[in-house]
Design a protein around this motif. Structure first.
Motif, PDB file in Angstrom:
ATOM      1  N   CYS A   1       1.924   1.280   5.374  1.00  0.00           N
ATOM      2  CA  CYS A   1       0.519   1.035   5.101  1.00  0.00           C
ATOM      3  C   CYS A   1       0.116  -0.292   5.734  1.00  0.00           C
ATOM      4  O   CYS A   1       0.904  -1.229   5.766  1.00  0.00           O
ATOM      5  CB  CYS A   1       0.288   0.994   3.591  1.00  0.00           C
ATOM      6  SG  CYS A   1      -1.427   0.612   3.174  1.00  0.00           S
TER       7      CYS A   1
ATOM      8  N   CYS B   1      -1.019  -2.235   1.834  1.00  0.00           N
ATOM      9  CA  CYS B   1      -0.092  -2.427   0.708  1.00  0.00           C
ATOM     10  C   CYS B   1       1.352  -2.304   1.179  1.00  0.00           C
ATOM     11  O   CYS B   1       1.627  -2.241   2.371  1.00  0.00           O
ATOM     12  CB  CYS B   1      -0.413  -1.465  -0.435  1.00  0.00           C
ATOM     13  SG  CYS B   1       0.158   0.232  -0.174  1.00  0.00           S
TER      14      CYS B   1
ATOM     15  N   TYR C   1       3.443   0.121   0.798  1.00  0.00           N
ATOM     16  CA  TYR C   1       3.966   1.472   0.953  1.00  0.00           C
ATOM     17  C   TYR C   1       4.699   1.639   2.284  1.00  0.00           C
ATOM     18  O   TYR C   1       4.179   1.295   3.341  1.00  0.00           O
ATOM     19  CB  TYR C   1       2.841   2.510   0.855  1.00  0.00           C
ATOM     20  CG  TYR C   1       3.348   3.928   0.952  1.00  0.00           C
ATOM     21  CD1 TYR C   1       3.990   4.529  -0.130  1.00  0.00           C
ATOM     22  CD2 TYR C   1       3.230   4.654   2.130  1.00  0.00           C
ATOM     23  CE1 TYR C   1       4.486   5.817  -0.037  1.00  0.00           C
ATOM     24  CE2 TYR C   1       3.731   5.948   2.228  1.00  0.00           C
ATOM     25  CZ  TYR C   1       4.361   6.518   1.144  1.00  0.00           C
ATOM     26  OH  TYR C   1       4.864   7.802   1.242  1.00  0.00           O
TER      27      TYR C   1
ATOM     28  N   CYS D   1      -3.278   5.938   3.422  1.00  0.00           N
ATOM     29  CA  CYS D   1      -2.170   5.585   2.531  1.00  0.00           C
ATOM     30  C   CYS D   1      -2.293   6.341   1.205  1.00  0.00           C
ATOM     31  O   CYS D   1      -3.365   6.400   0.607  1.00  0.00           O
ATOM     32  CB  CYS D   1      -2.176   4.086   2.276  1.00  0.00           C
ATOM     33  SG  CYS D   1      -0.967   3.564   1.044  1.00  0.00           S
TER      34      CYS D   1
ATOM     35  N   ARG E   1      -1.103   5.502  -1.579  1.00  0.00           N
ATOM     36  CA  ARG E   1      -1.282   4.605  -2.727  1.00  0.00           C
ATOM     37  C   ARG E   1      -2.655   3.958  -2.760  1.00  0.00           C
ATOM     38  O   ARG E   1      -3.289   3.889  -3.795  1.00  0.00           O
ATOM     39  CB  ARG E   1      -0.234   3.481  -2.694  1.00  0.00           C
ATOM     40  CG  ARG E   1       1.112   3.957  -3.138  1.00  0.00           C
ATOM     41  CD  ARG E   1       1.995   2.793  -3.589  1.00  0.00           C
ATOM     42  NE  ARG E   1       3.381   3.243  -3.589  1.00  0.00           N
ATOM     43  CZ  ARG E   1       4.400   2.514  -3.190  1.00  0.00           C
ATOM     44  NH1 ARG E   1       4.192   1.287  -2.752  1.00  0.00           N
ATOM     45  NH2 ARG E   1       5.610   2.990  -3.217  1.00  0.00           N
ATOM     46  N   CYS E   2      -3.097   3.436  -1.592  1.00  0.00           N
ATOM     47  CA  CYS E   2      -4.320   2.629  -1.636  1.00  0.00           C
ATOM     48  C   CYS E   2      -5.403   3.140  -0.696  1.00  0.00           C
ATOM     49  O   CYS E   2      -6.457   2.526  -0.574  1.00  0.00           O
ATOM     50  CB  CYS E   2      -3.994   1.166  -1.325  1.00  0.00           C
ATOM     51  SG  CYS E   2      -3.655   0.865   0.406  1.00  0.00           S
TER      52      CYS E   2
HETATM   53 ZN   LIG Z   1      -1.452   1.338   1.001  1.00  0.00          ZN
END
Ligand SMILES: [Zn+2]
Length: 572
Positions: A224, A227, A229, A399, A401-402
């Motif tokens: 990412c 972040c 990741y 991503c 996650r984010c």
């Molecule tokens: Zn991320």
């Protein structure tokens, strides 16, 4: 050591077929020579580096309470039959028979042997936890050995195995290894990152790979931009917009599509069917059973994800004969509408990518050559047994996650740690008695670092146009003394004095006592990559030496006392 008595066969000739910087440099700098494809003779300089790497690994393994073993490379095939891995690894396993006809294998890893030791010796929870390791030769019959030490058929591996009473214990052993590996790679001068990985043929509940970014690496990792990741593309997940259905909703209908065989052709056929509204149907054989795998038309299927989702050990694409036998149509006209699956049917499982869940108004093959069906609703028209993340991540995804932008980069794996859980202890019956009187399989982990691959990885990260630039921690010598003229009495005796002082201070030093021109000596010193160079020249009589770091262009003049301090202080 004295250069004149050492075996350092440097050469200007780049070996054939070089695909990795480390391969070319380690051969040219006289560290190794190829014996056969995928097997190298490590020469004295390489053995010095290898031992320093092994010392670092040993000290960190000892820090986490690991105990060193040394097991046989010869293994009975029965142990592999017991764990059920004989077939899964048959391509890469070197097998042989002894004079009595017994089946043996050269170990490609040691889960089976360590589990067999555990089951006969670890019987009570009171004996756990244990962490066992070794540094030993492994053999793998790779299809295409390449990249010098990056992919070979014989190599040294540090493999460790943890044995715990419960999940919490396994988590702790796993974390200890994760931290130890970070320290090992940092001490070797490597900038490593941890990524989520696929467990592949090892099985088990989860794994983490340690990677370095490198164009020589064969892995692709997704990271990412915002972040933390990071994941191997074999495992990586991503976010992507699910395209909204096309405006005109059509009825479920079979329609004639002469000579339409590909996603692209169907995009351009008739009214036009965008790739994201098509369903791609792929046929696999998983542990001997036919599986239909479905992904959105513009997506690629990721076989590692499919294998993990199915929980099978052997996966291959079906042949055209198998496909026609199953679906009565050729690739290009395949689909899952109305296909039955499960016991008694040719298709064992229909598995679809999560992005297809709940989708309507889709187009797919009709299992009849030159026909497709449109207006397909996944839930209504197909009996999908399982939805899972099956598609390959693309750089245009976001991503998981984010939702920020992601990057896909080449990377080289330098370590891999696995939570095996009870994968081996169950099949091989390694159980312990618990405090409450119950008997349960031991929780295991396994953890590996390829020693020579690590050496090559260090070279991949530490080199320039002149040669290798070893970090001090693993360099064969910390210092090289280069007398500019060995015939000059003053220079020679000053060099000998300095050499004796450095040696008595416990500093690994190489004295270039060859009767060669200074330029030749400088080039060799740069090529073999000694971190510090001391040139002994005209000012030797006044006790002044020229000190230069391999990583820097400029040199400075120092007295021998100053030199000793400087050399001792530099640690990386
Ligand atoms: Zn991320």
């Amino acid at each position: 050591m004295r250069y004149s008595t050492m075996f350092i066969p440097t050469t200007r000739h780049e070996p054939a077929g070089v695909q990795a910087i480390s391969h070319g440099l380690l051969v040219r700098a006289g560290y190794m020579q190829q014996l056969i494809a995928g097997a190298y003779s490590l020469l004295p300089l390489a053995q010095m580096v290898r031992r320093k790497i092994m010392d670092i690994i040993r000290s960190e393994m000892s820090q986490i309470g690991a105990q060193e073993f040394f097991l046989s490379a010869l293994q009975p095939i029965e142990l592999w039959d017991e764990s059920g891995r004989t077939t899964a690894v048959s391509d890469v396993m070197f097998r042989l028979k002894d004079r009595k006809g017994s089946d043996l294998a050269l170990g490609l890893t040691h889960e089976e042997v360590f589990t067999s030791i555990a089951r006969t010796n670890l019987t009570s929870y009171k004996q756990l936890p244990q962490i066992w390791y070794q540094m030993q030769t492994k053999f793998r019959d790779e299809l295409r050995p390449k990249g010098g030490l990056l992919r070979v058929r014989e190599f040294t591996m540090k493999d460790s195995y943890s044995f715990d009473v419960d999940e919490a214990g396994l988590d702790r052993s796993f974390q200890l290894h994760r931290d130890a590996y970070k320290r090992i790679f940092a001490r070797c001068g490597l900038d490593a990152i941890c990524v989520d990985a696929s467990s592949g043929a090892m099985g088990g509940a989860g794994s983490i790979e340690f990677m370095i970014f490198s164009d020589s690496g064969e892995d692709l990792i997704v990271t990412c931009t915002e972040c933390e990741y990071a994941a191997n593309i074999e495992k990586a997940a991503s976010k992507a917009e699910i395209p909204s259905a096309t405006t005109s909703t059509s009825e479920f209908e079979k329609f004639h599509t002469p000579n339409v065989r590909t996603i692209k052709q169907l995009e351009e056929f008739g009214e036009g069917f965008p790739a994201h509204s098509q369903i791609k149907t792929l046929v696999f054989v998983a542990d001997g059973r036919i599986v239909l795998a479905l992904v959105q038309g513009d997506q690629e299927l990721n076989e590692s994800k499919l294998q993990s989702a199915l929980g099978v050990s052997l996966l291959r694409q079906a042949t055209e004969v198998e496909i026609i036998d199953t679906l009565q149509a050729s690739p290009g006209s395949l689909g899952a509408c109305g296909v039955e699956s499960g016991e008694g049917f040719k298709v064992a499982t229909i598995i679809a990518d999560k992005r297809l869940q709940g989708r309507t108004n889709m187009v797919t093959g009709a299992n009849e050559n030159d026909f497709h069906v449109k207006g397909v609703s996944i839930e209504r028209d197909m009996k999908v047994n399982k939805f899972a993340d099956l598609h390959k991540v693309r750089e245009t995804d976001n991503c998981v996650r984010c939702a920020s932008a992601i990057k896909i980069s080449n990377a080289l794996e330098i370590g891999h740690i696995f939570k095996l859980g009870t994968r081996y202890s169950s099949t091989m019956n390694a159980q312990i008695l618990h405090a409450d009187g119950s008997r349960n399989p031991i929780l295991m982990g396994s953890y590996g670092i390829g020693v020579e691959r690590l050496m090559a990885a260090i070279v991949e990260q530490h080199n320039d146009e002149f040669g290798i630039r070893w970090p001090v921690s693993v360099a064969p010598f910390r210092v090289i003394i280069v007398p500019v003229n060995w015939q000059n009495e003053e220079i020679r005796s000053a060099s000998e004095r300095l050499y004796a002082e450095l040696i008595s201070a416990g500093i690994d030093t190489l004295l270039d006592d060859r009767d060669e021109r200074a330029g030749v000596k400088f080039n060799d010193a740069d090529l073999i990559g000694i971190p510090m160079r001391v040139t002994v020249g005209k000012k030797a009589g006044q006790g002044i030496f020229e000190f230069k770091l391999r990583s820097e262009k400029s040199a400075k003049e120092l007295s021998s006392e100053q030199l000793l301090v400087e050399v001792g202080n530099l640690t990386s």
